[in-house]
Design an enzyme around this catalytic site. Structure first.
Site, short mmCIF file in Angstrom:
data_model
loop_
_atom_site.label_atom_id
_atom_site.label_comp_id
_atom_site.label_asym_id
_atom_site.label_seq_id
_atom_site.Cartn_x
_atom_site.Cartn_y
_atom_site.Cartn_z
N ASP A 256 0.88 -1.18 0.00
CA ASP A 256 0.00 0.00 0.00
C ASP A 256 0.91 1.23 0.00
O ASP A 256 0.88 2.03 0.90
CB ASP A 256 -0.96 0.00 1.19
CG ASP A 256 -0.25 0.03 2.54
OD1 ASP A 256 0.94 -0.38 2.60
OD2 ASP A 256 -0.86 0.47 3.52
N ASP B 113 6.86 1.20 2.68
CA ASP B 113 6.72 0.26 1.56
C ASP B 113 7.75 0.58 0.49
O ASP B 113 8.36 -0.32 -0.09
CB ASP B 113 5.33 0.36 0.92
CG ASP B 113 4.21 0.08 1.89
OD1 ASP B 113 3.67 -1.04 1.88
OD2 ASP B 113 3.86 1.01 2.64
N ASP C 123 7.66 -1.65 7.49
CA ASP C 123 7.51 -2.67 6.46
C ASP C 123 8.81 -3.36 6.07
O ASP C 123 8.80 -4.50 5.58
CB ASP C 123 6.88 -2.06 5.20
CG ASP C 123 5.44 -1.64 5.43
OD1 ASP C 123 4.81 -2.15 6.38
OD2 ASP C 123 4.94 -0.80 4.67
#
Length: 318
Positions: free
Chosen positions: A10, A15, A250
Site C-alpha cells: 500500500d 513500503d 515494512d
C-alpha cells in the site's frame, strides 16, 4: 537460484523502502507488485509504486491494481504520517503514468504467478490483507502453492497505533486479516507493530543513509522527511514502545524474506484476529494456551540482526 517474490503493498514511505531493498538484493527476483488500499487511496498507491520503480530503473517489473477498499469496514488512510499522497507530499511532475499498470487484476496475477512457480514464490504483504483474503477465497489452494508468507501487521502486546489495541494494517481490514491467518497454511512470519518499534533505527544511521551520493538516496530522503518529522515529535514518541529512533515498519518483513538469517529469535504460536470487540476489533490474538486448537501456527519475529538491515538499506540507495 534467486528467491522469487511477490510484493503486496500500500505504498507509503516504508513500503517504498522495502521495495528498494528487494530490488537491490542480488538473490531476489521480484515477479510482480500488487497494490492495495491502505496508507493512501489506491490511485495513489499505484502511482507511488511506479515512482519507486522509476527511480530504481526497474519499470520492467509488472504492477497490478488490487482492491480499493476493505472487505466490510470503512476505509482508513494514514495521510497524517505518510502524507496525503502517501509518499511525503513531494510530487514528481515526471512520474510514470498509470498506463504502465498491467491490465490483469492483482488477485488474478497472484494466483497465476503462484501456479507458474509452485512452492517457489514468497509473498511479502506490507499493507492491509484484502488482496490475499480474496485470493484464497477464489482459489483455496493458493496458499499451498506459496513457499512462505511474510506479513507486516498485527500486534502482540495490545498496543495499538490506530485504535486502542489495533495496528493499522489489521485494523484497516480486520476481516481480511482474520481470513488470511485462518486460511493460509504456508510458513508464515509476522513482523508486528511493537516489535518494529523496539527495532527502531537510530537517527544517526538515518543521517548516514541519506548522505549517500545517489539519486535513490536523494529520493528516499525527500519522501521520508514528513514521516521522520512526525516520528521525532513529542506526541508520537509517547505512542511508540522503547526505541526512540526511526521505525521503518515494512522493511522488517521484507528483510526477513530476503535473508533467512535476518531473524535471530522467533516464537511459534497460533494466532487469530478479534472482529467483534468494541476496543479490540482488529487486534491480533496469540493463543499461548492453545484453546483455539489450530494446527497451523505462525512465527512471530522477536529479535533481528539490525546490522544486516542497515547494510540492506545502504545497498538500496547506492
Amino acid at each position: 537460484m534467486k528467491k522469487k517474490l511477490i510484493l503486496d503493498v500500500d505504498t507509503g514511505v516504508d513500503d517504498a523502502q522495502a521495495i528498494m531493498i528487494a530490488l537491490s538484493s542480488p538473490n531476489v527476483e521480484v515477479l510482480g507488485i500488487t497494490c492495495c488500499h491502505g496508507n493512501t487511496p489506491l490511485k495513489n498507491v499505484v502511482k507511488n509504486t511506479l515512482r519507486v520503480l522509476k527511480v530504481c530503473k526497474r519499470l520492467d517489473i509488472p504492477v497490478y491494481k488490487g482492491f480499493s477498499q476493505p472487505l466490510l469496514d470503512n476505509k482508513r488512510h494514514a495521510g497524517d504520517y505518510h502524507g496525503i499522497d502517501g509518499l511525503g507530499d513531494v510530487p514528481d511532475l515526471d512520474a510514470p503514468g498509470i498506463e504502465l499498470l498491467q491490465k490483469e487484476e492483482a488477485v488474478q496475477a497472484m494466483i497465476k504467478i503462484a501456479k507458474q512457480h509452485p512452492e517457489e514464490v514468497i509473498l511479502v504483504a506490507t499493507g492491509p490483507l484484502t488482496n490475499l483474503a480474496v485470493a484464497v477465497q477464489l482459489d483455496p489452494s493458493f496458499p499451498k502453492r506459496l513457499k512462505a508468507l511474510y506479513v507486516m501487521g498485527g500486534n502482540t502486546d495490545s498496543r495499538g497505533n490506530t485504535t486502542v489495541c489495533g495496528e493499522f494494517n489489521f485494523v484497516a481490514d480486520p476481516e481480511a486479516a482474520y481470513a488470511v491467518l485462518e486460511r493460509f497454511n504456508c510458513p508464515t512470519y509476522i513482523a508486528t507493530w511493537e516489535f518494529s518499534c523496539r527495532c527502531s533505527l537510530p537517527w544517526s544511521f538515518c543521517d548516514e543513509l541519506f548522505s549517500q551520493k545517489s539519486e535513490k538516496a536523494a529520493f528516499m530522503k525527500k519522501i521520508s522527511a514528513l514521516s521522520m518529522a512526525k516520528a521525532k515529535s513529542a506526541d508520537y514518541q509517547k505512542e511508540v514502545i522503547a526505541g526512540g529512533g526511526f521505525n521503518p515498519c515494512d522493511v522488517f518483513a521484507l528483510a526477513a524474506a530476503v535473508d533467512d538469517s535476518f531473524i535471530t529469535k522467533k516464537e511459534e504460536v497460533a494466532v487469530t484476529v478479534e472482529l467483534d470487540g468494541r476496543h479490540t476489533r482488529g487486534m491480533m490474538v496469540l493463543d499461548y494456551m492453545e484453546l483455539l486448537k489450530k494446527e497451523h501456527k505462525v512465527f512471530i519475529m522477536k529479535t533481528v540482526d539490525l546490522e544486516k538491515l542497515k547494510k540492506m538499506l545502504i545497498n538500496a540507495v547506492k
